[in-house]
Structures are given as structure tokens and as C-alpha cells.
Scaffold this active site. Structure first.
Site, PDB file in Angstrom:
ATOM      1  N   ILE A 115      44.583  59.399  45.692  1.00 23.76           N
ATOM      2  CA  ILE A 115      44.733  58.652  44.442  1.00 23.76           C
ATOM      3  C   ILE A 115      43.836  57.418  44.468  1.00 23.76           C
ATOM      4  O   ILE A 115      44.082  56.466  45.213  1.00 23.76           O
ATOM      5  CB  ILE A 115      46.204  58.239  44.220  1.00 23.76           C
ATOM      6  N   GLU A 145      44.738  59.394  63.158  1.00 24.62           N
ATOM      7  CA  GLU A 145      46.163  59.096  63.068  1.00 24.62           C
ATOM      8  C   GLU A 145      46.950  59.512  64.311  1.00 24.62           C
ATOM      9  O   GLU A 145      48.108  59.105  64.461  1.00 24.62           O
ATOM     10  CB  GLU A 145      46.759  59.761  61.826  1.00 24.62           C
ATOM     11  N   GLY A 177      48.834  55.208  50.884  1.00 22.24           N
ATOM     12  CA  GLY A 177      48.406  54.285  49.848  1.00 22.24           C
ATOM     13  C   GLY A 177      49.599  53.523  49.313  1.00 22.24           C
ATOM     14  O   GLY A 177      50.632  54.113  48.984  1.00 22.24           O
ATOM     15  N   MET A 185      49.549  62.561  51.377  1.00 19.41           N
ATOM     16  CA  MET A 185      49.243  63.962  51.118  1.00 19.41           C
ATOM     17  C   MET A 185      50.021  64.970  51.963  1.00 19.41           C
ATOM     18  O   MET A 185      49.770  66.169  51.834  1.00 19.41           O
ATOM     19  CB  MET A 185      47.732  64.195  51.292  1.00 19.41           C
ATOM     20  N   GLU A 186      50.947  64.526  52.812  1.00 19.64           N
ATOM     21  CA  GLU A 186      51.632  65.481  53.691  1.00 19.64           C
ATOM     22  C   GLU A 186      53.146  65.319  53.801  1.00 19.64           C
ATOM     23  O   GLU A 186      53.859  66.294  54.083  1.00 19.64           O
ATOM     24  CB  GLU A 186      51.069  65.391  55.130  1.00 19.64           C
ATOM     25  N   ASP A 227      45.456  51.435  52.184  1.00 22.04           N
ATOM     26  CA  ASP A 227      44.815  51.096  50.917  1.00 22.04           C
ATOM     27  C   ASP A 227      45.884  50.910  49.856  1.00 22.04           C
ATOM     28  O   ASP A 227      47.021  51.341  50.029  1.00 22.04           O
ATOM     29  CB  ASP A 227      43.837  52.197  50.485  1.00 22.04           C
TER      30      ASP A 227
END
EC number: 3.2.2.9
Length: 232
Positions: free
Chosen positions: A152, A12, A78, A173-174, A197
Site C-alpha cells: 500500500i 526479516e 506499514g 501481506m502475510e 513505513d
């Protein structure tokens, strides 16, 4: 203006890092910060590591050591909004935790004591991001991004998020941990991520396949946004 940029994973940050001129590397607390100039603009790029604790630690170190004027959180996410496809862009107007529950004491789901229920992104940064999206002719959605320490990829986790945050456009997640730190430091932030995704039972396979696509799109957006913020 000095612009702080935060990504969690090597994939990233690598495209942006490779473009930083006069680059110097600072290693602190398991994080790496790359300072220098991106197309003539002073930047500090953080590779934080994955998850809320790593993101909060890294964001704090970045703010304390480099003193950026604004923070951009980049990377992958996601997709939750039905119109989103791999490579599309999501821009935060707010970030919330999807895995915090202190409702027994009267707080909203996702709210921590002493904190707002959600962390609002900066209006000027949102406007600049949306201007870049229009100029680059990218598909994008603006809205709520939710964060938690889980990838997830199953119907149970997805259903819980959709139940608690039906308006959420993306999950990762961040971002909320970074937003939380920016709130405490009173530093403007925005989350600009690309979809890797769709958060379903096959999302782990999609993520592995399309992370590079998401990284390329998010890096393109961030580079454009840095230029926009520095030069209008």
C-alpha cells in the site's frame, strides 16, 4: 515448548537465524525452515516468501513438519495508527483480510465463506508480548492488523483500507493468512511486527530505507518473547 516463528523476507529472519544454535535447514515447497535452539529454547524459524499464498503454504509446512506449540509472525508492517513511527511495534489482537470481498452473499467485508470475519490472536501470547514491550521500553500499539496481496503506497488503496477497517493499526501481506492456518490447526498465534513505513504515497521509499530498522526491532522483540514464553 517449541516455538514457531515466521518471517516473509530474508531481511526479516536473518538476525534471528544467525542466533539459532545447532541449526539445521529444511527446504520445502520454496520455503526454508531453520530448526535449533534460540537461547536454549527449541524454535523453528520459517522464511516463507512474500504474500498470502506463500505465507499459508509455509505456515502449513511448519505446523506439519515441526509441530510448534505456538506461532509468532514477525517482520515489518506499514503503519496506519496515527501514533506509529518507524521502528515502533504492533501487536495483533485480531487479523483480517483487506482484499477479500464476498459481501454479495452477506459476509462481512474481508470475511471468506466458512471462516470467521477475523482471526483472534491468543490472549496469553498478547500479554507476554506486551510484558516484553514494557521491559524493553518500546513504543507499541495493539489492535487489528490487515493483510492483502498489495504493497500500500497510494492514496486510493489507503483510503479503501481506512474506509473498510477504520480501527486497523497496520497493514502488511502475510499475517492474516498465517492466522487463518493457525485457526484451522487450532494453534495459538500472535503477530509482532515493527513499522517500516507509513502506508502513504512515499511508503515504498521509506520501506527500502527503514526495513533494516524494522527487522532489528522486530527481531529484538521476538527474541525477548521467546524467552518470556519459555521461562516466564
Amino acid at each position: 515448548m517449541k516455538i514457531g516463528i515466521i518471517g516473509a523476507m530474508e531481511e526479516e529472519v536473518t538476525l534471528l537465524r544467525d542466533k539459532i544454535e545447532k541449526r539445521q535447514t529444511i527446504s520445502l515447497g520454496g520455503c526454508e525452515i531453520y530448526t535449533g535452539q534460540l537461547n536454549g529454547t527449541e524454535v523453528a524459524l520459517l522464511k516463507s516468501g512474500i504474500g498470502k499464498v506463500a505465507a499459508a503454504l509455509g505456515a502449513t509446512l511448519l505446523l506439519e513438519h515441526c509441530k510448534p506449540d505456538v506461532i509468532i509472525n514477525t517482520g515489518s508492517a506499514g503503519g496506519l495508527a496515527p501514533t506509529l513511527k518507524v521502528g515502533d511495534i504492533v501487536v495483533s489482537d485480531e487479523a483480517r483480510y483487506h482484499d477479500a470481498d464476498v459481501t454479495a452473499f452477506g459476509y462481512e467485508y474481508g470475511q471468506l465463506p466458512g471462516c470467521p470475519a477475523g482471526f483472534k490472536a491468543d490472549d496469553k501470547l498478547i500479554a507476554a508480548a506486551e510484558a516484553c514491550i514494557a521491559e524493553l521500553n518500546l513504543n507499541a500499539v495493539r489492535g487489528l492488523i490487515v493483510s492483502g496481496d498489495a504493497f500500500i503506497n497510494g492514496s486510493v488503496g489507503l483510503a479503501k483500507i481506512r474506509h473498510n477497517f477504520p480501527q486497523a493499526i497496520a497493514v502488511e501481506m502475510e499475517a492474516t493468512a498465517i492466522a487463518h492456518v493457525c485457526h484451522n490447526f487450532n494453534v495459538p498465534f500472535v503477530v509482532v511486527r515493527a513499522i517500516s513505513d507509513v502506508a502513504d504515497q512515499q511508503s515504498h521509499l521509506s520501506f527500502d530505507e527503514f526495513l533494516a530498522v524494522a527487522a532489528k526491532q522486530s527481531s529484538l522483540m521476538v527474541e525477548s518473547l521467546v524467552q518470556k514464553l519459555a521461562h516466564g
